[in-house]
Design an enzyme around this catalytic site. Structure first.
Site, PDB file in Angstrom:
ATOM      1  N   HIS A 157      29.989  23.951  26.073  1.00 29.43           N
ATOM      2  CA  HIS A 157      30.007  22.492  26.146  1.00 29.43           C
ATOM      3  C   HIS A 157      28.587  21.952  26.277  1.00 29.43           C
ATOM      4  O   HIS A 157      27.645  22.703  26.534  1.00 29.43           O
ATOM      5  CB  HIS A 157      30.837  22.009  27.342  1.00 29.43           C
ATOM      6  CG  HIS A 157      32.314  22.159  27.147  1.00 29.43           C
ATOM      7  ND1 HIS A 157      32.983  23.324  27.434  1.00 29.43           N
ATOM      8  CD2 HIS A 157      33.247  21.303  26.668  1.00 29.43           C
ATOM      9  CE1 HIS A 157      34.264  23.174  27.151  1.00 29.43           C
ATOM     10  NE2 HIS A 157      34.461  21.956  26.679  1.00 29.43           N
ATOM     11  N   LYS A 161      27.955  18.432  31.118  1.00 24.75           N
ATOM     12  CA  LYS A 161      29.299  18.689  31.675  1.00 24.75           C
ATOM     13  C   LYS A 161      29.169  19.178  33.114  1.00 24.75           C
ATOM     14  O   LYS A 161      28.357  20.047  33.410  1.00 24.75           O
ATOM     15  CB  LYS A 161      30.055  19.705  30.815  1.00 24.75           C
ATOM     16  CG  LYS A 161      31.476  19.943  31.304  1.00 24.75           C
ATOM     17  CD  LYS A 161      32.341  20.603  30.257  1.00 24.75           C
ATOM     18  CE  LYS A 161      33.724  20.935  30.781  1.00 24.75           C
ATOM     19  NZ  LYS A 161      34.478  19.731  31.207  1.00 24.75           N
TER      20      LYS A 161
HETATM   21  N1  LIG Z   1      41.104  16.151  28.246  1.00 26.53           N
HETATM   22  C1  LIG Z   1      40.235  16.072  27.239  1.00 26.53           C
HETATM   23  O1  LIG Z   1      40.600  16.160  26.050  1.00 26.53           O
HETATM   24  C2  LIG Z   1      38.798  15.848  27.552  1.00 26.53           C
HETATM   25  C3  LIG Z   1      38.401  15.765  28.850  1.00 26.53           C
HETATM   26  N2  LIG Z   1      37.121  15.439  29.161  1.00 26.53           N
HETATM   27  C4  LIG Z   1      36.835  15.223  30.570  1.00 26.53           C
HETATM   28  O2  LIG Z   1      36.665  13.827  30.771  1.00 26.53           O
HETATM   29  C5  LIG Z   1      35.769  13.600  31.858  1.00 26.53           C
HETATM   30  C6  LIG Z   1      34.668  12.648  31.410  1.00 26.53           C
HETATM   31  O3  LIG Z   1      33.897  13.264  30.397  1.00 26.53           O
HETATM   32  P1  LIG Z   1      32.715  12.465  29.672  1.00 26.53           P
HETATM   33  O4  LIG Z   1      33.233  11.223  29.051  1.00 26.53           O
HETATM   34  O5  LIG Z   1      31.996  13.450  28.832  1.00 26.53           O
HETATM   35  O6  LIG Z   1      31.794  12.100  30.930  1.00 26.53           O
HETATM   36  P2  LIG Z   1      30.695  10.956  31.052  1.00 26.53           P
HETATM   37  O7  LIG Z   1      29.842  11.350  32.217  1.00 26.53           O
HETATM   38  O8  LIG Z   1      30.052  10.686  29.740  1.00 26.53           O
HETATM   39  O9  LIG Z   1      31.530   9.655  31.432  1.00 26.53           O
HETATM   40  C7  LIG Z   1      32.221   9.542  32.642  1.00 26.53           C
HETATM   41  C8  LIG Z   1      32.444   8.082  32.908  1.00 26.53           C
HETATM   42  O10 LIG Z   1      33.169   7.946  34.107  1.00 26.53           O
HETATM   43  C9  LIG Z   1      32.430   7.141  35.033  1.00 26.53           C
HETATM   44  N3  LIG Z   1      32.579   7.666  36.385  1.00 26.53           N
HETATM   45  C10 LIG Z   1      32.216   8.869  36.838  1.00 26.53           C
HETATM   46  N4  LIG Z   1      32.456   8.963  38.158  1.00 26.53           N
HETATM   47  C11 LIG Z   1      32.958   7.775  38.516  1.00 26.53           C
HETATM   48  C12 LIG Z   1      33.377   7.247  39.780  1.00 26.53           C
HETATM   49  N5  LIG Z   1      33.321   7.977  40.914  1.00 26.53           N
HETATM   50  N6  LIG Z   1      33.869   5.971  39.807  1.00 26.53           N
HETATM   51  C13 LIG Z   1      33.937   5.244  38.679  1.00 26.53           C
HETATM   52  N7  LIG Z   1      33.506   5.687  37.463  1.00 26.53           N
HETATM   53  C14 LIG Z   1      33.031   6.944  37.401  1.00 26.53           C
HETATM   54  C15 LIG Z   1      30.991   7.241  34.580  1.00 26.53           C
HETATM   55  O11 LIG Z   1      30.310   6.139  35.009  1.00 26.53           O
HETATM   56  P3  LIG Z   1      28.757   6.245  35.353  1.00 26.53           P
HETATM   57  O12 LIG Z   1      28.086   6.225  34.000  1.00 26.53           O
HETATM   58  O13 LIG Z   1      28.519   5.040  36.168  1.00 26.53           O
HETATM   59  O14 LIG Z   1      28.548   7.514  36.099  1.00 26.53           O
HETATM   60  C16 LIG Z   1      31.156   7.316  33.078  1.00 26.53           C
HETATM   61  O15 LIG Z   1      31.314   6.037  32.530  1.00 26.53           O
HETATM   62  C17 LIG Z   1      35.279  14.983  32.293  1.00 26.53           C
HETATM   63  O16 LIG Z   1      36.074  15.408  33.380  1.00 26.53           O
HETATM   64  C18 LIG Z   1      35.568  15.865  31.080  1.00 26.53           C
HETATM   65  O17 LIG Z   1      35.752  17.207  31.404  1.00 26.53           O
HETATM   66  C19 LIG Z   1      36.185  15.227  28.197  1.00 26.53           C
HETATM   67  C20 LIG Z   1      36.515  15.338  26.885  1.00 26.53           C
HETATM   68  C21 LIG Z   1      37.850  15.655  26.451  1.00 26.53           C
HETATM   69  O1  LIG Z   2      33.674  17.726  29.225  1.00 24.61           O
HETATM   70  C1  LIG Z   2      33.976  17.836  28.018  1.00 24.61           C
HETATM   71  O2  LIG Z   2      33.230  17.446  27.104  1.00 24.61           O
HETATM   72  C2  LIG Z   2      35.266  18.432  27.682  1.00 24.61           C
HETATM   73  N1  LIG Z   2      36.079  18.723  28.669  1.00 24.61           N
HETATM   74  C3  LIG Z   2      37.395  19.208  28.559  1.00 24.61           C
HETATM   75  C4  LIG Z   2      37.552  20.484  29.370  1.00 24.61           C
HETATM   76  O3  LIG Z   2      36.972  20.588  30.474  1.00 24.61           O
HETATM   77  O4  LIG Z   2      38.296  21.369  28.959  1.00 24.61           O
HETATM   78  C5  LIG Z   2      37.925  19.277  27.162  1.00 24.61           C
HETATM   79  C6  LIG Z   2      36.909  19.460  26.072  1.00 24.61           C
HETATM   80  O5  LIG Z   2      36.633  20.806  25.917  1.00 24.61           O
HETATM   81  C7  LIG Z   2      35.644  18.627  26.265  1.00 24.61           C
END
Ligand SMILES: NC(=O)C1=CN([C@@H]2O[C@H](COP(=O)(O)OP(=O)(O)OC[C@H]3O[C@@H](n4cnc5c(N)ncnc54)[C@H](OP(=O)(O)O)[C@@H]3O)[C@@H](O)[C@H]2O)C=CC1
Ligand SMILES: O=C(O)C1=N[C@H](C(=O)O)C[C@H](O)C1
Length: 264
Positions: A157, A161
């Site tokens: 990743h 992450k």
């Molecule tokens: N299930 C799936 O298919 C996937 C899951 N994921 C998961 O999604 C999550 C987010 O990933 P990603 O978008 O890359 O992360 P990013 O860090 O790019 O974005 C996270 C967002 O959440 C906000 N955030 C984080 N902590 C808090 C908090 N305590 N209160 C309010 N807002 C908060 C951040 O705000 P700020 O900028 O202010 O910190 C930011 O806008 C991860 O857990 C990842 O593993 C990701 C991709 C696919």
């Molecule tokens: O953080 C990510 O980017 C992603 N998180 C998910 C995970 O923890 O499995 C899904 C995807 O692989 C992208």
């Protein structure tokens, strides 16, 4: 045509929040009711104003979304799901389902999701790519068909992450362990550390902007099988999450999985 469902989006300016808004505004069965982030600075995403997360509770009651899609972090996701359950307990708003792709929950945080699911529909999936669900489906068969083979899992990743191994890796490992006789998970390996016959090696790579790759290697001394999923872009996760929100809107309270959406 049926009315579009309305969604709230958390983490709106994060990598996935932006993709969710883009995916939702691109289709007719879904509209964005509101989007929030921790410290918005007047930014819009695809024309959607990003509002302060502190107003999440009041946005639930004023905009009455059918579902919230959350990709944030475990701490915030549990606060958001609790707010959805609390708003429902208030009794005078539409029930808001909670769809979260956030990973890295600990047991206490998972218990909050479970308890919210007693009053609202909650769908938690570590990966919203349909190809990953197919991988989950086949990996158990592969393990059953190759008893005694070494099993190693490698995931890669982007460098921002936070959690390791990934949520998807943990889901795949649960599936592997449910289908064979294995010892401990060995996270990385260094020094004089020969492989135990029954261990499962787990390796997490963090580099650059890698979207998400998961590979399971099953090997004997004479052959190897590799099962690989590679996400080409984050849109694939966003589309799956919006599909899940459209599917779960109006469902009864309970815990749901992405496989329920795919099988529907
Ligand atoms: N299930 C799936 O298919 C996937 C899951 N994921 C998961 O999604 C999550 C987010 O990933 P990603 O978008 O890359 O992360 P990013 O860090 O790019 O974005 C996270 C967002 O959440 C906000 N955030 C984080 N902590 C808090 C908090 N305590 N209160 C309010 N807002 C908060 C951040 O705000 P700020 O900028 O202010 O910190 C930011 O806008 C991860 O857990 C990842 O593993 C990701 C991709 C696919
Ligand atoms: O953080 C990510 O980017 C992603 N998180 C998910 C995970 O923890 O499995 C899904 C995807 O692989 C992208």
């Amino acid at each position: 045509m049926t009315e579009p469902i309305h969604i709230g989006v958390t983490g709106a300016t994060g990598r996935m929040g932006r993709e969710v808004i883009a995916a939702a505004t691109d289709r007719d069965d879904c509209a964005v009711a509101f989007a929030v982030n921790r410290e918005p600075d007047g930014e819009t995403v695809d024309g959607v104003a990003v509002e302060p997360a502190a107003e999440f509770g009041s946005l639930l009651t004023s905009r009455e979304p059918d579902a919230v899609i959350d990709f944030t972090g475990p701490e915030s996701a549990t606060e958001y799901v609790q707010a959805c359950a609390d708003a429902d307990a208030g009794g005078d708003t539409t029930t808001t389902a909670f769809v979260t792709g956030t990973t890295g929950f600990d047991d206490d945080q998972l218990a909050v999701l479970e308890s919210a699911a007693e009053s609202i529909p909650v769908l938690h999936a570590p990966n919203f790519a349909r190809g990953v669900q197919a991988l989950v489906n086949v990996v158990g068969d592969a393990v059953q068909n190759l008893p005694g083979y070494d099993v190693e899992l490698v995931e890669a990743h982007h460098n921002a992450k936070r959690d390791a191994p990934s949520g998807t890796a943990n889901r795949l490992l649960d599936e592997i362990e449910a289908n064979g006789e294995f010892g401990d998970r060995t996270h990385g390996r260094e020094g004089e550390a020969p492989r135990e016959e029954d261990e499962i090696g787990v390796h997490a790579i963090r580099a650059g902007n890698i979207t998400g790759e998961h590979e399971i290697i099953l090997a004997s001394n004479h052959e190897e099988v590799r099962l690989t999923h590679r996400a080409e872009d984050r849109g694939v996760f966003a589309v799956g999450a919006v599909d899940a929100a459209v599917w779960i809107a109006g469902a009864k309270a309970g815990n749901y999985d992405f496989v329920d959406v795919i099988d529907a």
